[in-house]
Design a protein around this motif. Structure first.
Motif, PDB file in Angstrom:
ATOM      1  N   SER A 139      11.633 -72.267 -33.415  1.00 14.73           N
ATOM      2  CA  SER A 139      10.616 -71.710 -33.028  1.00 14.73           C
ATOM      3  C   SER A 139       9.170 -71.755 -34.055  1.00 14.73           C
ATOM      4  O   SER A 139       8.102 -71.920 -33.925  1.00 14.73           O
ATOM      5  CB  SER A 139      10.290 -70.204 -32.598  1.00 14.73           C
TER       6      SER A 139
ATOM      7  N   SER B 105       0.562 -71.868 -27.960  1.00 18.22           N
ATOM      8  CA  SER B 105       2.462 -71.934 -27.506  1.00 18.22           C
ATOM      9  C   SER B 105       2.662 -71.579 -26.661  1.00 18.22           C
ATOM     10  O   SER B 105       2.695 -69.959 -26.213  1.00 18.22           O
ATOM     11  CB  SER B 105       3.041 -71.524 -29.514  1.00 18.22           C
TER      12      SER B 105
ATOM     13  N   ALA C 276       6.526 -68.524 -32.623  1.00 19.43           N
ATOM     14  CA  ALA C 276       5.887 -69.348 -32.511  1.00 19.43           C
ATOM     15  C   ALA C 276       4.201 -68.945 -32.662  1.00 19.43           C
ATOM     16  O   ALA C 276       3.701 -69.850 -33.658  1.00 19.43           O
ATOM     17  CB  ALA C 276       6.104 -70.535 -31.225  1.00 19.43           C
ATOM     18  N   GLN C 277       3.700 -67.699 -31.372  1.00 17.16           N
ATOM     19  CA  GLN C 277       2.510 -67.636 -31.479  1.00 17.16           C
ATOM     20  C   GLN C 277       1.555 -67.334 -32.588  1.00 17.16           C
ATOM     21  O   GLN C 277       0.505 -66.770 -32.801  1.00 17.16           O
ATOM     22  CB  GLN C 277       2.197 -66.945 -30.269  1.00 17.16           C
TER      23      GLN C 277
ATOM     24  N   ALA D 194       6.486 -74.669 -34.380  1.00 16.32           N
ATOM     25  CA  ALA D 194       4.476 -74.190 -34.650  1.00 16.32           C
ATOM     26  C   ALA D 194       4.111 -74.525 -36.344  1.00 16.32           C
ATOM     27  O   ALA D 194       3.108 -75.014 -35.647  1.00 16.32           O
ATOM     28  CB  ALA D 194       5.156 -72.451 -34.378  1.00 16.32           C
ATOM     29  N   ARG D 195       4.945 -75.016 -37.125  1.00 14.35           N
ATOM     30  CA  ARG D 195       4.367 -75.035 -38.199  1.00 14.35           C
ATOM     31  C   ARG D 195       3.903 -76.488 -37.864  1.00 14.35           C
ATOM     32  O   ARG D 195       3.145 -77.434 -38.487  1.00 14.35           O
ATOM     33  CB  ARG D 195       5.799 -75.001 -38.997  1.00 14.35           C
TER      34      ARG D 195
ATOM     35  N   HIS E 193       0.967 -70.485 -34.191  1.00 14.17           N
ATOM     36  CA  HIS E 193       0.659 -71.645 -33.549  1.00 14.17           C
ATOM     37  C   HIS E 193      -0.487 -70.492 -32.323  1.00 14.17           C
ATOM     38  O   HIS E 193       0.887 -70.600 -31.384  1.00 14.17           O
ATOM     39  CB  HIS E 193       0.909 -72.556 -33.177  1.00 14.17           C
TER      40      HIS E 193
ATOM     41  N   GLU F  25       1.077 -76.487 -36.361  1.00  7.59           N
ATOM     42  CA  GLU F  25      -0.097 -75.723 -36.786  1.00  7.59           C
ATOM     43  C   GLU F  25      -0.912 -77.242 -38.084  1.00  7.59           C
ATOM     44  O   GLU F  25      -1.947 -77.531 -37.986  1.00  7.59           O
ATOM     45  CB  GLU F  25      -0.190 -74.620 -37.986  1.00  7.59           C
TER      46      GLU F  25
ATOM     47  N   LEU G  92       1.441 -76.106 -28.199  1.00  7.93           N
ATOM     48  CA  LEU G  92       2.384 -76.596 -28.294  1.00  7.93           C
ATOM     49  C   LEU G  92       3.375 -76.303 -27.377  1.00  7.93           C
ATOM     50  O   LEU G  92       2.751 -74.999 -26.689  1.00  7.93           O
ATOM     51  CB  LEU G  92       2.638 -75.878 -29.223  1.00  7.93           C
TER      52      LEU G  92
END
Length: 309
Positions: A251, A294, A287-288, A255-256, A291, A259, A266
């Motif tokens: 996750s 998400s 993830a959040q 997210a990376r 980002h 971002e 996402l």
């Protein structure tokens, strides 16, 4: 434009999640659906969804692992049984044509429509017409795997009716010519430039669907500025070594990527069956933290993609 998730699990089906398949609802834009991957049981999932097989126009396969393509033969033949008679195009890595030809040939299947299979030889432009453009790029997985970038072309700006009314320009064919950017001379001698009466173009939407991949520059490049990025998140961060060993993403990796690429939304999918129920909140929280915008997809969940006016 709406995304509809038919299967969101990884590897094999579970009671909560079927294997991978995603539908892009383009009924308003072109009267069709596009499918991305077709894992085993996809046609069964479609029976419980608003997706219409007969109106499916394209199928994009990311890679040739079973949880992404074992549902193709059943989907293709059922489309015939349901009266589908419009052409269907399948895109995918080299080998997808052999898989389809073998399955249909051995089973003696007959399709009532024209089937075209396009095997991807190189990255870049895959498809383009007056409304959409599709680009593809390689990802990093155990076998050749592609991601797809779907780009809706900008819509023409709106005609400034109030401005034309103030100038006393009568409605009719003149409006159409101005809308097309033409120069028009009125009966009283005035000359109007179409560009002066048409608003700014309405930006098209960009959706990126990735196949299985660990974090890689190809994914970041393909996802640049997307309205929506669909990224696998097979594992939580504490399984980073396992994810890397099998060329999958966590996750945090998803997210990376979102971002760094400047993605708006996402959506994570391809979730390992080890995460059930509330356990998926761990993936979402991870993830959040990187980002904020998400989400984690689940089977039969939809996500609307509005235009940015």
């Amino acid at each position: 434009m709406e995304l509809y998730f038919l299967g969101t699990g990884a590897g094999m089906p579970s009671k909560q999640r079927n294997v991978t398949s995603i539908a892009l609802n383009l009924l308003d834009e072109r009267g069709t659906y596009w499918l991305f991957d077709c894992g085993e049981g996809t046609q069964h999932q479609i029976l419980h969804s608003p997706v219409k097989l007969g109106r499916t126009e394209k199928l994009f396969i990311t890679h040739l692992h079973g949880d992404h393509l074992y549902g193709i033969p059943g989907m293709l033949t059922s489309r015939s049984y349901l009266g589908g008679d419009t052409p269907l195009t399948v895109y995918g890595p080299v080998g997808v044509k052999s898989f389809i030809d073998t399955a249909l040939g051995v089973s003696g299947a007959h399709l009532s429509y024209t089937l075209k299979v396009v095997e991807i030889q190189e990255e870049g432009l895959l498809f383009e017409d007056e409304t959409f453009r599709v680009e593809t790029a390689r990802l990093e997985h155990r076998i050749e795997c592609f991601g797809y970038r779907i780009i809706e072309k900008d819509l023409a700006g709106k005609l400034m009716l109030d401005k034309l009314s103030e100038l006393g320009v009568p409605a009719g064919p003149i409006y159409g010519k101005l809308k097309q950017g033409q120069t028009v001379q009125l009966e009283d001698g005035r000359v109007l430039q179409g560009a002066d009466f048409v608003g700014a173009p309405v930006p098209g939407r960009k959706v990126v669907v990735l196949g299985d991949t660990r974090y890689c520059s190809g994914a970041v490049h393909l996802a640049q500025g997307a309205d929506v990025l669909i990224h696998e998140a097979t594992f939580a961060m504490d399984k980073q070594e396992l994810a890397y060993a099998f060329d999958h993403a966590t996750s945090v990796d998803a997210a990376r990527t979102a971002e760094e690429a400047g993605v708006d939304t996402l959506i994570m999918t391809h979730i390992s069956s080890r995460y059930q129920g509330e356990e998926t909140n761990l993936l979402l929280q991870e993830a959040q933290s990187i980002h904020p915008n998400s989400h984690i997809a689940k089977d039969f969940w939809s996500f609307d993609i509005p235009r940015k006016v």
